[in-house]
Motif scaffolding. Structure first.
Motif, PDB file in Angstrom:
ATOM      1  N   UNK A  12      47.464  46.912  41.477  1.00 44.40           N
ATOM      2  CA  UNK A  12      46.222  46.155  41.345  1.00 44.40           C
ATOM      3  C   UNK A  12      45.083  47.150  41.047  1.00 44.40           C
ATOM      4  N   UNK A  13      44.233  46.858  40.069  1.00 44.18           N
ATOM      5  CA  UNK A  13      43.021  47.654  39.819  1.00 44.18           C
ATOM      6  C   UNK A  13      41.934  47.139  40.762  1.00 44.18           C
ATOM      7  N   UNK A  14      41.371  48.049  41.560  1.00 46.94           N
ATOM      8  CA  UNK A  14      40.463  47.643  42.643  1.00 46.94           C
ATOM      9  C   UNK A  14      39.234  46.901  42.096  1.00 46.94           C
ATOM     10  N   UNK A  15      38.982  45.723  42.663  1.00 42.39           N
ATOM     11  CA  UNK A  15      37.790  44.951  42.300  1.00 42.39           C
ATOM     12  C   UNK A  15      37.961  44.111  41.053  1.00 42.39           C
ATOM     13  N   UNK A  16      39.166  44.129  40.466  1.00 42.19           N
ATOM     14  CA  UNK A  16      39.381  43.374  39.236  1.00 42.19           C
ATOM     15  C   UNK A  16      40.591  42.448  39.385  1.00 42.19           C
ATOM     16  N   UNK A  17      40.594  41.354  38.626  1.00 46.88           N
ATOM     17  CA  UNK A  17      41.777  40.501  38.535  1.00 46.88           C
ATOM     18  C   UNK A  17      42.626  41.078  37.408  1.00 46.88           C
ATOM     19  N   UNK A  18      43.154  42.260  37.644  1.00 49.34           N
ATOM     20  CA  UNK A  18      43.847  43.048  36.621  1.00 49.34           C
ATOM     21  C   UNK A  18      44.952  43.839  37.285  1.00 49.34           C
ATOM     22  N   UNK A  19      45.957  44.195  36.479  1.00 50.14           N
ATOM     23  CA  UNK A  19      46.924  45.163  36.970  1.00 50.14           C
ATOM     24  C   UNK A  19      47.151  46.246  35.938  1.00 50.14           C
ATOM     25  N   UNK A  20      47.571  47.399  36.433  1.00 52.25           N
ATOM     26  CA  UNK A  20      48.060  48.477  35.581  1.00 52.25           C
ATOM     27  C   UNK A  20      49.546  48.605  35.878  1.00 52.25           C
ATOM     28  N   UNK A  21      50.363  48.510  34.830  1.00 48.13           N
ATOM     29  CA  UNK A  21      51.812  48.535  35.019  1.00 48.13           C
ATOM     30  C   UNK A  21      52.449  49.581  34.132  1.00 48.13           C
ATOM     31  N   UNK A  60      62.173  54.310  27.617  1.00 51.53           N
ATOM     32  CA  UNK A  60      60.936  54.519  26.891  1.00 51.53           C
ATOM     33  C   UNK A  60      59.803  53.867  27.665  1.00 51.53           C
ATOM     34  N   UNK A  61      58.761  54.674  27.975  1.00 47.83           N
ATOM     35  CA  UNK A  61      57.723  54.177  28.874  1.00 47.83           C
ATOM     36  C   UNK A  61      56.477  53.690  28.126  1.00 47.83           C
ATOM     37  N   UNK A  62      55.845  52.677  28.705  1.00 50.03           N
ATOM     38  CA  UNK A  62      54.572  52.154  28.204  1.00 50.03           C
ATOM     39  C   UNK A  62      53.655  51.887  29.401  1.00 50.03           C
ATOM     40  N   UNK A  63      52.375  52.253  29.270  1.00 45.78           N
ATOM     41  CA  UNK A  63      51.372  51.807  30.238  1.00 45.78           C
ATOM     42  C   UNK A  63      50.776  50.512  29.704  1.00 45.78           C
ATOM     43  N   UNK A  64      50.684  49.503  30.561  1.00 49.34           N
ATOM     44  CA  UNK A  64      50.174  48.194  30.147  1.00 49.34           C
ATOM     45  C   UNK A  64      49.109  47.752  31.144  1.00 49.34           C
ATOM     46  N   UNK A  65      47.897  47.507  30.615  1.00 53.24           N
ATOM     47  CA  UNK A  65      46.814  46.984  31.456  1.00 53.24           C
ATOM     48  C   UNK A  65      46.681  45.497  31.142  1.00 53.24           C
ATOM     49  N   UNK A  66      46.754  44.662  32.179  1.00 54.62           N
ATOM     50  CA  UNK A  66      46.630  43.206  31.980  1.00 54.62           C
ATOM     51  C   UNK A  66      45.411  42.695  32.744  1.00 54.62           C
ATOM     52  N   UNK A  67      44.481  42.075  32.025  1.00 53.94           N
ATOM     53  CA  UNK A  67      43.307  41.442  32.647  1.00 53.94           C
ATOM     54  C   UNK A  67      43.476  39.934  32.566  1.00 53.94           C
ATOM     55  N   UNK A  68      43.340  39.267  33.709  1.00 47.41           N
ATOM     56  CA  UNK A  68      43.566  37.815  33.764  1.00 47.41           C
ATOM     57  C   UNK A  68      42.216  37.087  33.769  1.00 47.41           C
ATOM     58  N   UNK A  69      42.100  36.070  32.922  1.00 45.47           N
ATOM     59  CA  UNK A  69      40.888  35.239  32.868  1.00 45.47           C
ATOM     60  C   UNK A  69      41.288  33.780  32.978  1.00 45.47           C
ATOM     61  N   UNK A  70      41.291  33.254  34.190  1.00 51.97           N
ATOM     62  CA  UNK A  70      41.618  31.834  34.363  1.00 51.97           C
ATOM     63  C   UNK A  70      40.352  30.994  34.193  1.00 51.97           C
ATOM     64  N   UNK A 123      48.932  33.396  28.171  1.00 51.31           N
ATOM     65  CA  UNK A 123      47.819  32.786  27.420  1.00 51.31           C
ATOM     66  C   UNK A 123      46.448  33.066  28.042  1.00 51.31           C
ATOM     67  N   UNK A 124      46.424  33.546  29.273  1.00 48.02           N
ATOM     68  CA  UNK A 124      45.152  33.794  29.963  1.00 48.02           C
ATOM     69  C   UNK A 124      44.862  35.283  30.120  1.00 48.02           C
ATOM     70  N   UNK A 125      45.645  36.129  29.450  1.00 54.85           N
ATOM     71  CA  UNK A 125      45.516  37.579  29.635  1.00 54.85           C
ATOM     72  C   UNK A 125      44.972  38.272  28.400  1.00 54.85           C
ATOM     73  N   UNK A 126      44.208  39.349  28.656  1.00 56.15           N
ATOM     74  CA  UNK A 126      43.961  40.355  27.633  1.00 56.15           C
ATOM     75  C   UNK A 126      44.813  41.558  28.010  1.00 56.15           C
ATOM     76  N   UNK A 127      45.644  42.030  27.062  1.00 54.46           N
ATOM     77  CA  UNK A 127      46.622  43.077  27.360  1.00 54.46           C
ATOM     78  C   UNK A 127      46.405  44.283  26.447  1.00 54.46           C
ATOM     79  N   UNK A 128      46.365  45.473  27.048  1.00 52.71           N
ATOM     80  CA  UNK A 128      46.330  46.724  26.269  1.00 52.71           C
ATOM     81  C   UNK A 128      47.608  47.503  26.530  1.00 52.71           C
ATOM     82  N   UNK A 129      48.228  47.981  25.455  1.00 50.18           N
ATOM     83  CA  UNK A 129      49.504  48.690  25.549  1.00 50.18           C
ATOM     84  C   UNK A 129      49.329  50.133  25.082  1.00 50.18           C
ATOM     85  N   UNK A 130      49.751  51.097  25.894  1.00 44.08           N
ATOM     86  CA  UNK A 130      49.697  52.513  25.525  1.00 44.08           C
ATOM     87  C   UNK A 130      51.101  53.104  25.582  1.00 44.08           C
ATOM     88  N   UNK A 131      51.685  53.473  24.429  1.00 42.60           N
ATOM     89  CA  UNK A 131      53.002  54.118  24.460  1.00 42.60           C
ATOM     90  C   UNK A 131      52.883  55.500  25.120  1.00 42.60           C
TER      91      UNK A 131
END
Lengths: 98, 98, 98, 98, 98, 98, 98, 98, 98, 98
Positions: free
Chosen positions: A45-54, A1-11, A75-83
């Motif tokens: 890696x999303x270009x120009x961002x401290x983020x990944x798309x997985x 079962x697949x999910x797209x997950x975008x993670x943005x890191x804010x240190x 604890x330092x991430x904002x995460x969006x999940x798309x089934x």
């Protein structure tokens, strides 16, 4: 079962450099361990961002949350999940049903 | 060179059913042609939405725009494009540089 | 596997009243059929909106998309899907692990 | 009277670990106490987020605010409240009016 | 039990003028009937907008939805509902507990 | 002249408890003084939020800003102001013009 | 009493050209009548938009709504209203209190 | 004087094909005329969108609005304008002040 | 050449009071100096906000940026700039072209 | 291959002035080095903002990310990337294909 997950890191900008190096090393090790298991087949890696798309391939919502919430950077991430589901135009379907 | 592309489709509710069937057939044929070429390696349905998340592998921005703007559904789509790069934790890097 | 699903309905203001009555009757029948199956355990009206908040209990992302995309009102809906997991404070966990 | 409540938790990254452990323990105890009372019938974790989606069943707006504002994590939460009503397609209505 | 309700009206620009006059007359009559009942104690026009801000005083979420969904303009409205509680600084509390 | 004012309070999580108690006491005293004057006829708590929705009845924009900017919590608030006018369906108009 | 008012105009693309010419002529005449009265001291075009930013100087919220709601283009406008007060750094204050 | 201008085009899906061909031909001719004048030094297509990002070099805000509002597609565009200034790191400054 | 400029000020809640008094005094002096020059013809307080709406009359984008970026509060501000042009309904045009 | 890149800088208000001077000097030197290479052909200041709009001309997404992520200010920036393609109305096309 697949999910797209975008993670943005804010240190925090004033994070101690040793603490930062340690958490990044643990994040990388953990990520690679899950990738090796086959449950995290893609990370970009999303270009120009401290983020990944997985893309995750897991058995359940619960398993996905368990993986994500154990990320050292969680604890330092904002995460969006798309089934995700199969797209009817996907040529992989043709191969399966020729 | 990889790009994540989210396409949301908005068909007019009063679209003629023959016109709709024709455009959807042409969309599917065109999508599968580009998938077969290798430039559109992934297409997934976003659950509960008339949307897809796709990965494109193309030589240039120009080529990506040419592919997208020739989609039969292009006039009915909202499209978001995210350029992707290699993630430093990707285990594929380990395999290339063991 | 649980999902929270918010559905907002936008019918065209000039929709023919017979067409509307027919689609609403089919929507209700289909919804009740899925509810009876156990895969749609909760459906609530959001106060002041032509919207519902529902909980689905399905085996996979694919099954959820199949259910949602067959809703007669699907072409007139905006749908948001939130995958759910067990909350560590849920007292149901205490009952299972006394 | 039902309400859907989404709670997003934002703890300061430099929170003392003992303070954090204490507040989380008090949050869990308080949540379970209200769940046991029957006023908080559902609590789910939102996958990939430090958030929950909950259903409350209370006698009044005032009672809901009293419960929420006494949550130990209240000062660290963003909360959205959606009042709910019965949905006309709910099969529970059939059972009540066969 | 109090609720703040913001209603924004969006009439189609090509609505027939007789149809429009009829629906506005029915809206006004219905609104005044509910106001007279005491369940709609305040209604104000928001300056420069085809919108109102209203306060409702009802026994339940269900009753509020029943009132709002029967508004003749309901199909043309976007509605936001905010449940209200007593504010601890309200001087009405002093009068009740002198 | 009426205005709807929504005030959201954001106190720093590490605010000294004595400083906080003092500012909250001064806020309450000041709010009740303005309420007693008749210029702040309504104040309600928004359920689940550290926010209030208030109605002000003042002679001018200037007077409203003077009241709001002297709130002890003003530096910690996000404030939205909506100017209000009489609604043509308000039954109070019937009473004035029977 | 001053207000900043932003008006965005959205005319239907298929509006009859005579109807459009008539409404624009009436809008201009009405606007100039109010400008001449002194209640609409400034009107500027926002570059690249079918929008204006205006300053109104009126006795009350009610008067402002009466002016705006009588604009011939009112049904085609989105309007934002910002109440203004004197700024403490305004040099006009120096002139008044030398 | 430079401005960045983003133009998003939204043509009605049922626009007559001759009307569309005519307006697009006039848009292209007008755009190329202004480009030739030197006032529109850059125009780029945004990948995957019916949008362009342009740079204008004009004498005044007024001149920019006159150019944009005469675009044949202006009634079908959403336009964002960003005024630009010299960046202190621009190497063109070094060349001017060696 | 006119520009509308909205400035929102966000001072850190723990700013030293002497530092704050000094920066506010310098802001006021600088603002009044530019106002006196004629390049800042209007400044208004937005009611209920630590914000102003201003009109600038300058020779170029560059000049506007130079003025704004030298504001002592610039590091603490969020600034939105809207270039303005003459509105065709402005009665000032009648006076110039009677 | 062209990209439009918007960079917004957010420095902590309490950053040490020597640290700040050093990072800004390194940012400028690095930016000018990349500009000199031809990969960063345009950089403009956005009026009233601590932001720039830049055009990059690079061989790949990967190269763009490498440039951006090595900016000394990268940890303090929010960056938006828009891939660009040739616009069919661009007069440069005429010159190439006369």
């Amino acid at each position: 079962m697949l999910f797209a997950v975008k993670m943005d890191v804010h240190l925090p900008p004033d994070m101690d450099s040793d603490v930062k190096a340690d958490i990044l090393a643990r994040e990388k090790a953990y990520s690679q361990e899950v990738q090796t298991s086959g449950e995290w087949p893609h990370i970009w890696r999303c270009v120009g961002q401290y983020s990944n798309l997985s893309i995750f391939d897991v058995d359940s919502n619960q398993r996905l949350h368990d993986i994500l919430s154990q990320l050292p950077l969680f604890p330092y991430m904002h995460i969006d999940v798309t089934p995700l589901a199969t797209h009817p135009s996907d040529i992989a379907l043709l191969e399966r049903n020729p």
